[in-house]
Design a protein around this motif. Structure first.
Motif, PDB file in Angstrom:
ATOM      1  N   ALA A  51       9.208 -10.391  -4.503  1.00  0.00           N
ATOM      2  CA  ALA A  51       8.301 -10.769  -3.425  1.00  0.00           C
ATOM      3  C   ALA A  51       9.023 -11.426  -2.254  1.00  0.00           C
ATOM      4  CB  ALA A  51       7.228 -11.713  -3.963  1.00  0.00           C
ATOM      5  N   ALA A  52      10.346 -11.376  -2.252  1.00  0.00           N
ATOM      6  CA  ALA A  52      11.107 -12.008  -1.172  1.00  0.00           C
ATOM      7  C   ALA A  52      10.844 -11.343   0.170  1.00  0.00           C
ATOM      8  CB  ALA A  52      12.597 -11.981  -1.504  1.00  0.00           C
ATOM      9  N   GLU A  53      10.565 -10.041   0.149  1.00  0.00           N
ATOM     10  CA  GLU A  53      10.323  -9.293   1.380  1.00  0.00           C
ATOM     11  C   GLU A  53       9.076  -8.423   1.217  1.00  0.00           C
ATOM     12  OE1 GLU A  53      13.717  -6.947   2.404  1.00  0.00           O
ATOM     13  OE2 GLU A  53      15.123  -8.471   1.681  1.00  0.00           O
ATOM     14  N   ALA A  54       8.409  -8.159   2.323  1.00  0.00           N
ATOM     15  CA  ALA A  54       7.234  -7.293   2.292  1.00  0.00           C
ATOM     16  C   ALA A  54       7.671  -5.836   2.137  1.00  0.00           C
ATOM     17  CB  ALA A  54       6.419  -7.462   3.571  1.00  0.00           C
ATOM     18  N   PRO A  55       7.110  -5.114   1.185  1.00  0.00           N
ATOM     19  CA  PRO A  55       7.499  -3.715   0.990  1.00  0.00           C
ATOM     20  C   PRO A  55       6.825  -2.801   2.004  1.00  0.00           C
ATOM     21  CG  PRO A  55       5.771  -4.277  -0.541  1.00  0.00           C
ATOM     22  CD  PRO A  55       6.116  -5.555   0.186  1.00  0.00           C
ATOM     23  N   SER A  56       7.476  -1.737   2.355  1.00  0.00           N
ATOM     24  CA  SER A  56       6.851  -0.715   3.187  1.00  0.00           C
ATOM     25  C   SER A  56       5.961   0.154   2.298  1.00  0.00           C
ATOM     26  CB  SER A  56       7.920   0.156   3.846  1.00  0.00           C
ATOM     27  OG  SER A  56       8.610   0.911   2.861  1.00  0.00           O
ATOM     28  N   ARG A  57       5.092   0.920   2.931  1.00  0.00           N
ATOM     29  CA  ARG A  57       4.266   1.852   2.163  1.00  0.00           C
ATOM     30  C   ARG A  57       5.149   2.843   1.405  1.00  0.00           C
ATOM     31  NH1 ARG A  57      -0.895   4.221   3.546  1.00  0.00           N
ATOM     32  NH2 ARG A  57      -1.331   2.254   4.604  1.00  0.00           N
ATOM     33  N   ALA A  58       6.232   3.280   2.031  1.00  0.00           N
ATOM     34  CA  ALA A  58       7.127   4.240   1.385  1.00  0.00           C
ATOM     35  C   ALA A  58       7.802   3.636   0.152  1.00  0.00           C
ATOM     36  CB  ALA A  58       8.191   4.712   2.374  1.00  0.00           C
ATOM     37  N   GLN A  59       8.167   2.363   0.227  1.00  0.00           N
ATOM     38  CA  GLN A  59       8.795   1.714  -0.928  1.00  0.00           C
ATOM     39  C   GLN A  59       7.810   1.587  -2.081  1.00  0.00           C
ATOM     40  OE1 GLN A  59      10.082  -1.736   1.226  1.00  0.00           O
ATOM     41  NE2 GLN A  59      12.226  -1.106   1.200  1.00  0.00           N
ATOM     42  N   THR A  60       6.560   1.222  -1.759  1.00  0.00           N
ATOM     43  CA  THR A  60       5.551   1.140  -2.811  1.00  0.00           C
ATOM     44  C   THR A  60       5.320   2.506  -3.436  1.00  0.00           C
ATOM     45  OG1 THR A  60       4.468  -0.727  -1.708  1.00  0.00           O
ATOM     46  CG2 THR A  60       3.169   0.487  -3.318  1.00  0.00           C
ATOM     47  N   ALA A  61       5.305   3.560  -2.619  1.00  0.00           N
ATOM     48  CA  ALA A  61       5.125   4.911  -3.141  1.00  0.00           C
ATOM     49  C   ALA A  61       6.286   5.305  -4.055  1.00  0.00           C
ATOM     50  CB  ALA A  61       5.007   5.901  -1.982  1.00  0.00           C
ATOM     51  N   GLU A  62       7.502   4.926  -3.663  1.00  0.00           N
ATOM     52  CA  GLU A  62       8.677   5.251  -4.474  1.00  0.00           C
ATOM     53  C   GLU A  62       8.613   4.553  -5.832  1.00  0.00           C
ATOM     54  OE1 GLU A  62      13.537   4.602  -4.433  1.00  0.00           O
ATOM     55  OE2 GLU A  62      12.347   4.146  -2.660  1.00  0.00           O
ATOM     56  N   LEU A  63       8.210   3.292  -5.814  1.00  0.00           N
ATOM     57  CA  LEU A  63       8.102   2.542  -7.064  1.00  0.00           C
ATOM     58  C   LEU A  63       6.997   3.100  -7.939  1.00  0.00           C
ATOM     59  CD1 LEU A  63       8.674  -1.049  -5.694  1.00  0.00           C
ATOM     60  CD2 LEU A  63      10.198   0.285  -7.136  1.00  0.00           C
ATOM     61  N   THR A  64       5.930   3.574  -7.323  1.00  0.00           N
ATOM     62  CA  THR A  64       4.843   4.179  -8.082  1.00  0.00           C
ATOM     63  C   THR A  64       5.315   5.449  -8.774  1.00  0.00           C
ATOM     64  OG1 THR A  64       3.167   3.250  -6.607  1.00  0.00           O
ATOM     65  CG2 THR A  64       2.517   5.145  -7.925  1.00  0.00           C
ATOM     66  N   ARG A  65       6.108   6.255  -8.075  1.00  0.00           N
ATOM     67  CA  ARG A  65       6.660   7.469  -8.688  1.00  0.00           C
ATOM     68  C   ARG A  65       7.580   7.111  -9.850  1.00  0.00           C
ATOM     69  NH1 ARG A  65       6.819   9.125  -3.201  1.00  0.00           N
ATOM     70  NH2 ARG A  65       8.981   8.427  -2.971  1.00  0.00           N
ATOM     71  N   ALA A  66       8.388   6.062  -9.666  1.00  0.00           N
ATOM     72  CA  ALA A  66       9.279   5.623 -10.753  1.00  0.00           C
ATOM     73  C   ALA A  66       8.467   5.128 -11.943  1.00  0.00           C
ATOM     74  CB  ALA A  66      10.207   4.526 -10.248  1.00  0.00           C
ATOM     75  N   GLY A  67       7.366   4.426 -11.655  1.00  0.00           N
ATOM     76  CA  GLY A  67       6.516   3.937 -12.730  1.00  0.00           C
ATOM     77  C   GLY A  67       5.856   5.070 -13.497  1.00  0.00           C
ATOM     78  N   ALA A  68       5.467   6.126 -12.774  1.00  0.00           N
ATOM     79  CA  ALA A  68       4.862   7.283 -13.434  1.00  0.00           C
ATOM     80  C   ALA A  68       5.862   7.954 -14.365  1.00  0.00           C
ATOM     81  CB  ALA A  68       4.358   8.266 -12.383  1.00  0.00           C
ATOM     82  N   ALA A  69       7.102   8.061 -13.915  1.00  0.00           N
ATOM     83  CA  ALA A  69       8.142   8.667 -14.747  1.00  0.00           C
ATOM     84  C   ALA A  69       8.419   7.811 -15.982  1.00  0.00           C
ATOM     85  CB  ALA A  69       9.417   8.843 -13.927  1.00  0.00           C
ATOM     86  N   ALA A  70       8.397   6.484 -15.800  1.00  0.00           N
ATOM     87  CA  ALA A  70       8.644   5.582 -16.923  1.00  0.00           C
ATOM     88  C   ALA A  70       7.532   5.691 -17.964  1.00  0.00           C
ATOM     89  CB  ALA A  70       8.759   4.145 -16.424  1.00  0.00           C
ATOM     90  N   TRP A  71       6.293   5.862 -17.488  1.00  0.00           N
ATOM     91  CA  TRP A  71       5.165   6.035 -18.425  1.00  0.00           C
ATOM     92  C   TRP A  71       5.385   7.295 -19.265  1.00  0.00           C
ATOM     93  CZ3 TRP A  71       0.186   3.288 -18.222  1.00  0.00           C
ATOM     94  CH2 TRP A  71      -0.749   3.768 -19.171  1.00  0.00           C
ATOM     95  N   GLU A  72       5.696   8.392 -18.614  1.00  0.00           N
ATOM     96  CA  GLU A  72       5.908   9.645 -19.333  1.00  0.00           C
ATOM     97  C   GLU A  72       7.090   9.541 -20.293  1.00  0.00           C
ATOM     98  OE1 GLU A  72       3.786  12.002 -19.301  1.00  0.00           O
ATOM     99  OE2 GLU A  72       2.573  11.081 -17.714  1.00  0.00           O
TER     100      GLU A  72
END
Length: 239
Positions: free
Chosen positions: A103-124
């Motif tokens: 939380a040190a810096e505000a994420p961009s929408r693109a960064q949040t989207a990238e992390l969401t994709r990584a999270g989806a891969a981790a779930w699978e």
């Protein structure tokens, strides 16, 4: 959420380059706020901390949606939640910053989207399972993130979480962490669930205490967020 891949005693959000390494979650909290080692992304340091494991923790998968009392729900984080999650993280940075490294810096929408994709891969892959919390009364909104993280060794999952500042003190973290504890211990190969948080994070530590977790030990760890003391409480629930 203990340090929402999201660590402070709970799951993680996205926050710049640091968030990119964290989990969605995360699953790490804030002064008198509810945050564990959390996720914004996928690993809380993290909804989301340490790098995500590369081997499957369990052959099973938890439910993608959990309904809880009071119109509360947990839902698997997906790409369609990117905008709402990013907005929620931005609105709660001051609340999360004391306990969440990402939380040190505000994420961009693109960064949040990238992390969401990584999270989806981790779930699978069966290594991390990231959820967003919401209320029936606030359709489309995100009021927190929670995660089950396979970063603590075989046969175990760690719960991470954070709850938005406007919703703390309502039992949301306790109810959600309780549901995730049950879901985790029902998975094949999982015999232990942990919640970890800094000793100074009293609100986060109250969650495992209320759920009947056992304080297993107090570990010396590196200080990674402004509110941390480096003394980490490790709470354990076993099957």
């Amino acid at each position: 959420m203990s340090q929402a891949q999201p660590r402070s005693c709970g799951l993680p959000p996205a926050a710049g380059a640091t968030a990119a390494r964290a989990a969605e979650a995360a699953a790490s909290p804030v002064p008198e706020a509810t945050v564990g080692r959390v996720p914004e992304a996928a690993a809380s340091r993290g909804p989301e901390t340490a790098a995500a494991p590369v081997t499957e923790v369990t052959a099973g998968r938890p439910p993608e949606r959990l309904r809880l009392p009071g119109g509360l729900w947990l839902r698997r984080r997906r790409s369609t939640h990117t905008a709402a999650l990013n907005q929620a993280v931005h609105a709660n940075l001051d609340h999360l910053r004391p306990w969440m490294e990402w939380a040190a810096e505000a994420p961009s929408r693109a960064q949040t989207a990238e992390l969401t994709r990584a999270g989806a891969a981790a779930w699978e892959a069966g290594t991390d399972f990231i959820y967003l919390a919401g209320l029936d009364a606030e359709p489309g909104g995100v009021i927190g993130a929670f995660g089950l993280h396979g970063r603590i060794g075989p046969g175990a999952l760690e719960i991470g979480y954070w709850v938005a500042a406007g919703h703390v003190g309502r039992g949301i973290a306790t109810a959600a962490a309780g549901a995730l504890t049950e879901a985790a211990l029902a998975l094949p190969g999982i015999a232990r669930v942990e919640i970890r948080c800094d000793r100074a994070n009293g609100a986060s530590a109250a969650v495992p205490r209320k759920l009947g977790y056992r304080l297993d030990r107090i570990a010396d760890v590196a200080v990674r967020a402004p509110g941390e003391t480096g003394r980490q409480l490790v709470w354990v629930m076993e099957r």
